[in-house]
Design an enzyme around this catalytic site. Structure first.
Site, short mmCIF file in Angstrom:
data_model
loop_
_atom_site.label_atom_id
_atom_site.label_comp_id
_atom_site.label_asym_id
_atom_site.label_seq_id
_atom_site.Cartn_x
_atom_site.Cartn_y
_atom_site.Cartn_z
CG ASP A 38 -4.38 -6.69 -3.40
OD1 ASP A 38 -3.74 -5.47 -3.17
OD2 ASP A 38 -4.17 -7.05 -4.14
CG ASP A 64 -7.89 -7.44 -13.24
OD1 ASP A 64 -7.01 -6.64 -12.67
OD2 ASP A 64 -7.55 -8.24 -14.39
CE1 TYR A 160 -1.47 6.79 -10.58
CE2 TYR A 160 -0.12 8.80 -10.02
CZ TYR A 160 -0.75 7.52 -9.68
OH TYR A 160 -0.35 7.88 -8.52
CE LYS A 164 -4.50 7.55 -8.10
NZ LYS A 164 -5.08 6.92 -7.44
CB THR A 195 4.12 1.95 -0.83
OG1 THR A 195 4.08 2.01 -2.39
CG2 THR A 195 3.14 2.87 -0.37
#
Length: 260
Positions: A38, A64, A160, A164, A195
């Protein structure tokens, strides 16, 4: 009783929050040795502390994914150190650019193209390629986390959504390329999920949570998903229970795509 993943080594990107964190908890509870990747070092150390407070353990590596050179170096290091990787969950992803939730094509053109495509597509290819010897040794299962956005037509989040959708094609291509090495590759396309990413974008996270809880038209089930529900599908695909499943996208969206 031993869990489904006892004696298996699992790598989870984006494992310090959201769906990735839910996966970490699920794999650990089922006996896996987990490595968390992460970009947020503080969150990663906090997750480790919480895991150890439960009498379990894991390993955290700050990474990163927008830095391709660092991603390649980390992949090679993990490949060398781990020896065998049995599961790789590519959960990390970038949604916003420059703090903007909206990125309309007409007004902003290709703004955000490089960071979004680097994190959401290129980094996954780099990780898989760099870890390939260890993945082959583990006859691994790779699960790429896409999104219900892959099936949408939106002018304001087009990059985005494109990444995906592209990830679904990459999943199929990887499955074809790696089948001779005994590696299965699948994707999960979650629907709307509550989330930290969504909550932390709001000045009032609790009010935002209450608002999200009331989204009755979010799916056929009349609600949004919780991270542990997505993690359950991911661990299924990673397990031997899914031994005859590869090159497949599992839509975990509460029936959203069938909503009239």
């Amino acid at each position: 009783m031993p869990g489904r993943f006892s004696g298996r080594r699992v790598v989870v990107t984006g494992g310090a929050a959201g769906i990735g964190r839910a996966c970490v908890d699920r794999f650990i509870d089922e006996g896996a040795e987990v490595v968390i990747l992460d970009h947020n070092g503080e969150a990663g150390e906090r997750v480790l502390a919480e895991i150890r407070a439960r009498g379990k353990d894991a390993r955290f590596v700050a990474l990163d994914l927008s830095d391709s050179a660092a991603t390649e170096a980390a992949a090679k290091a993990l490949d060398s150190e781990l020896g065998a990787i049995h599961v790789l969950v590519n959960s990390a992803g970038l949604v916003h650019v420059d703090g903007r939730q909206s990125n309309p094509f007409v007004e902003r053109g290709l703004a955000g193209w490089d960071p979004l495509t680097t994190v959401n597509l290129k980094a996954i290819a780099i990780l898989v390629h760099g870890m390939l010897p260890a993945l082959t040794a583990g006859r691994a299962s790779i699960i790429n986390i896409s999104s219900e956005a892959a099936f949408k037509a939106r002018s304001d989040r087009w990059i985005y959504d494109m990444t995906k959708a592209g990830l679904l094609s990459m999943t199929r291509s990887m499955a074809a390329a790696l089948v001779s090495r005994g590696i299965r590759v699948n994707a999960v396309a979650p629907g709307g999920t509550i989330t930290e990413m969504h909550l932390n974008d709001s000045p009032d996270p609790e009010a935002k949570r209450a608002e999200m809880e009331k989204q009755k038209t979010a799916s056929l089930l009349g609600r949004l998903a919780r991270p542990h529900e997505i993690a359950a599908a991911i661990t299924f695909l990673a397990s031997d229970d899914a031994s005859f499943i590869t090159a497949t996208t599992l839509q975990v969206d509460g029936g959203l795509q069938r909503l009239g």
